[in-house]
Design an enzyme around this catalytic site. Structure first.
Site, PDB file in Angstrom:
ATOM      1  N   GLY A  11       0.785  -1.224   0.000  1.00  0.00           N
ATOM      2  CA  GLY A  11       0.000   0.000   0.000  1.00  0.00           C
ATOM      3  C   GLY A  11       0.818   1.276   0.000  1.00  0.00           C
ATOM      4  O   GLY A  11       0.451   2.259   0.658  1.00  0.00           O
ATOM      5  N   LYS A  90      -5.699  -7.279  -8.778  1.00  0.00           N
ATOM      6  CA  LYS A  90      -6.831  -7.985  -9.325  1.00  0.00           C
ATOM      7  C   LYS A  90      -7.590  -7.089 -10.297  1.00  0.00           C
ATOM      8  O   LYS A  90      -7.686  -5.865 -10.085  1.00  0.00           O
ATOM      9  CB  LYS A  90      -7.771  -8.419  -8.194  1.00  0.00           C
ATOM     10  CG  LYS A  90      -7.179  -9.484  -7.276  1.00  0.00           C
ATOM     11  CD  LYS A  90      -6.920 -10.785  -8.035  1.00  0.00           C
ATOM     12  CE  LYS A  90      -6.409 -11.882  -7.131  1.00  0.00           C
ATOM     13  NZ  LYS A  90      -6.071 -13.106  -7.915  1.00  0.00           N
ATOM     14  N   HIS A 108       0.977   2.743 -12.454  1.00  0.00           N
ATOM     15  CA  HIS A 108       1.654   1.593 -13.034  1.00  0.00           C
ATOM     16  C   HIS A 108       3.129   1.953 -13.204  1.00  0.00           C
ATOM     17  O   HIS A 108       3.447   3.060 -13.682  1.00  0.00           O
ATOM     18  CB  HIS A 108       1.012   1.234 -14.377  1.00  0.00           C
ATOM     19  CG  HIS A 108       1.624   0.037 -15.042  1.00  0.00           C
ATOM     20  ND1 HIS A 108       1.298  -1.255 -14.708  1.00  0.00           N
ATOM     21  CD2 HIS A 108       2.582  -0.029 -16.005  1.00  0.00           C
ATOM     22  CE1 HIS A 108       2.023  -2.081 -15.443  1.00  0.00           C
ATOM     23  NE2 HIS A 108       2.816  -1.373 -16.244  1.00  0.00           N
TER      24      HIS A 108
HETATM   25  N1  LIG Z   1     -10.620  -3.436 -14.733  1.00  0.00           N
HETATM   26  C1  LIG Z   1      -9.372  -3.096 -14.392  1.00  0.00           C
HETATM   27  N2  LIG Z   1      -8.835  -3.631 -13.277  1.00  0.00           N
HETATM   28  C2  LIG Z   1      -7.557  -3.291 -12.928  1.00  0.00           C
HETATM   29  C3  LIG Z   1      -6.821  -2.410 -13.741  1.00  0.00           C
HETATM   30  C4  LIG Z   1      -7.425  -1.872 -14.911  1.00  0.00           C
HETATM   31  O1  LIG Z   1      -6.795  -1.057 -15.652  1.00  0.00           O
HETATM   32  N3  LIG Z   1      -8.691  -2.235 -15.189  1.00  0.00           N
HETATM   33  N4  LIG Z   1      -5.520  -2.108 -13.404  1.00  0.00           N
HETATM   34  C5  LIG Z   1      -4.843  -3.154 -12.704  1.00  0.00           C
HETATM   35  C6  LIG Z   1      -3.426  -2.822 -12.698  1.00  0.00           C
HETATM   36  N5  LIG Z   1      -2.635  -3.767 -12.009  1.00  0.00           N
HETATM   37  C7  LIG Z   1      -1.936  -3.290 -10.912  1.00  0.00           C
HETATM   38  O2  LIG Z   1      -2.163  -2.160 -10.485  1.00  0.00           O
HETATM   39  C8  LIG Z   1      -2.642  -5.119 -12.370  1.00  0.00           C
HETATM   40  C9  LIG Z   1      -2.443  -5.523 -13.676  1.00  0.00           C
HETATM   41  C10 LIG Z   1      -2.436  -6.888 -13.980  1.00  0.00           C
HETATM   42  C11 LIG Z   1      -2.654  -7.826 -12.977  1.00  0.00           C
HETATM   43  C12 LIG Z   1      -2.680  -9.292 -13.236  1.00  0.00           C
HETATM   44  O3  LIG Z   1      -2.310  -9.753 -14.300  1.00  0.00           O
HETATM   45  N6  LIG Z   1      -3.119 -10.056 -12.204  1.00  0.00           N
HETATM   46  C13 LIG Z   1      -3.091 -11.523 -12.274  1.00  0.00           C
HETATM   47  C14 LIG Z   1      -3.228 -12.103 -10.871  1.00  0.00           C
HETATM   48  C15 LIG Z   1      -2.071 -11.614  -9.989  1.00  0.00           C
HETATM   49  C16 LIG Z   1      -2.237 -12.117  -8.562  1.00  0.00           C
HETATM   50  O4  LIG Z   1      -3.276 -12.716  -8.248  1.00  0.00           O
HETATM   51  O5  LIG Z   1      -1.292 -11.870  -7.772  1.00  0.00           O
HETATM   52  C17 LIG Z   1      -4.284 -11.971 -13.107  1.00  0.00           C
HETATM   53  O6  LIG Z   1      -5.320 -11.279 -13.053  1.00  0.00           O
HETATM   54  O7  LIG Z   1      -4.119 -13.021 -13.755  1.00  0.00           O
HETATM   55  C18 LIG Z   1      -2.846  -7.389 -11.693  1.00  0.00           C
HETATM   56  C19 LIG Z   1      -2.844  -6.036 -11.382  1.00  0.00           C
HETATM   57  C20 LIG Z   1      -5.587  -3.464 -11.425  1.00  0.00           C
HETATM   58  N7  LIG Z   1      -6.967  -3.816 -11.793  1.00  0.00           N
HETATM   59  N1  LIG Z   2       0.268  -2.916 -12.336  1.00  0.00           N
HETATM   60  C1  LIG Z   2       0.250  -2.241 -11.090  1.00  0.00           C
HETATM   61  C2  LIG Z   2       1.565  -2.245 -10.382  1.00  0.00           C
HETATM   62  O1  LIG Z   2       2.470  -2.995 -10.726  1.00  0.00           O
HETATM   63  N2  LIG Z   2       1.672  -1.366  -9.388  1.00  0.00           N
HETATM   64  C3  LIG Z   2       2.904  -1.140  -8.699  1.00  0.00           C
HETATM   65  O2  LIG Z   2       2.917  -1.802  -7.437  1.00  0.00           O
HETATM   66  C4  LIG Z   2       3.822  -1.057  -6.605  1.00  0.00           C
HETATM   67  C5  LIG Z   2       3.215  -0.850  -5.249  1.00  0.00           C
HETATM   68  O3  LIG Z   2       3.334  -1.941  -4.520  1.00  0.00           O
HETATM   69  P1  LIG Z   2       3.156  -1.838  -2.942  1.00  0.00           P
HETATM   70  O4  LIG Z   2       2.523  -0.520  -2.643  1.00  0.00           O
HETATM   71  O5  LIG Z   2       2.294  -2.990  -2.618  1.00  0.00           O
HETATM   72  O6  LIG Z   2       4.536  -1.949  -2.395  1.00  0.00           O
HETATM   73  C6  LIG Z   2       4.060   0.287  -7.229  1.00  0.00           C
HETATM   74  O7  LIG Z   2       5.383   0.389  -7.714  1.00  0.00           O
HETATM   75  C7  LIG Z   2       3.085   0.332  -8.358  1.00  0.00           C
HETATM   76  O8  LIG Z   2       3.563   1.058  -9.461  1.00  0.00           O
END
Ligand SMILES: Nc1nc2c(c(=O)[nH]1)N[C@@H](CN(C=O)c1ccc(C(=O)N[C@@H](CCC(=O)O)C(=O)O)cc1)CN2
Ligand SMILES: NCC(=O)N[C@@H]1O[C@H](COP(=O)([O-])[O-])[C@@H](O)[C@H]1O
Length: 190
Positions: A11, A90, A108
């Protein structure tokens, strides 16, 4: 601006923004954080910081639509009008996306659209940047829409990728730039 957060792990964005609110750098009030991980440091921090905190996950709500509704209910009960994804791993469902359309941001750790999309999160992003031979990286704050990392960009910051960079050095440089970028992006939504 009444801020809510979704986080999976540390976070860091929630912590930075909460401090910024409390020291006057951002005209907003942080009120709630939910995490899909019951043991996350983000949840522990949120409780200590006095935010409403909840564990909302697929484990508690096996039906994705029920989880989607529970997230909206938690945030709306807290009075949240602006939602920040603080390393939330998620995909968000249609109810959250609709309830916070135009007021839902994600940060991101790359220069989207490069190195984004499903499967691209956390350290995987920095590893991809290093493997690609890119000479610069950065961070992107974007509005969250149905497609992963496809929403309109609100702000971007560039950082160099230096010879000899490791995952740790590049990650630290990018994360060091994320806080101010979030402030810039949220001020544009005020
Ligand atoms: N509807 C949307 N949901 C989310 C978005 C978005 O743009 N639209 N942004 C994500 C971004 N992100 C982190 O911030 C993120 C991107 C991809 C994945 C991912 O591939 N997750 C895996 C599971 C990972 C796990 O369970 O540890 C998956 O879904 O197969 C996660 C986060 C956030 N949501
Ligand atoms: N696709 C989204 C992503 O990768 N987000 C990244 O997770 C980190 C925060 O993690 P934390 O706050 O849990 O340490 C941040 O660096 C953010 O850019």
């Amino acid at each position: 601006m009444i801020l809510g957060f979704l986080a999976s792990h540390g976070g860091s964005a929630a912590r930075f923004l909460t401090e910024a609110c409390r020291d006057g750098r951002l005209s907003a009030v942080p009120v709630a954080l939910a995490s899909n991980n019951s043991g996350s440091a983000a949840l522990a921090w949120a409780r200590e910081a006095g935010l409403k905190a909840a564990h909302l996950s697929g484990a508690k709500y096996p039906d994705p639509d029920a989880l989607d509704a529970a997230i909206v209910a938690f945030l709306q009960e807290a009075g949240v009008d602006t939602l920040v994804l603080s390393g939330y791993m998620k995909a968000l469902g249609p109810r959250v996306l609709s309830a916070y359309a135009g007021r839902l941001v994600n940060i991101h750790p790359s220069l989207l659209p490069r190195h984004g999309g499903r499967g691209m999160y956390g350290d995987r992003v920095h590893e991809a940047v290093l493997a690609s031979g890119d000479t610069e990286s950065g961070a992107t704050v974007h509005l969250v829409t149905a497609g992963i990392d496809e929403g309109p960009v609100l702000a971007q910051v560039r950082v160099p990728v230096l010879p000899g960079d490791t995952l740790a050095t590049l990650k630290a440089r990018v994360q060091g730039a994320e806080g101010e970028l979030l402030l810039q992006a949220l001020r544009s939504l005020a």
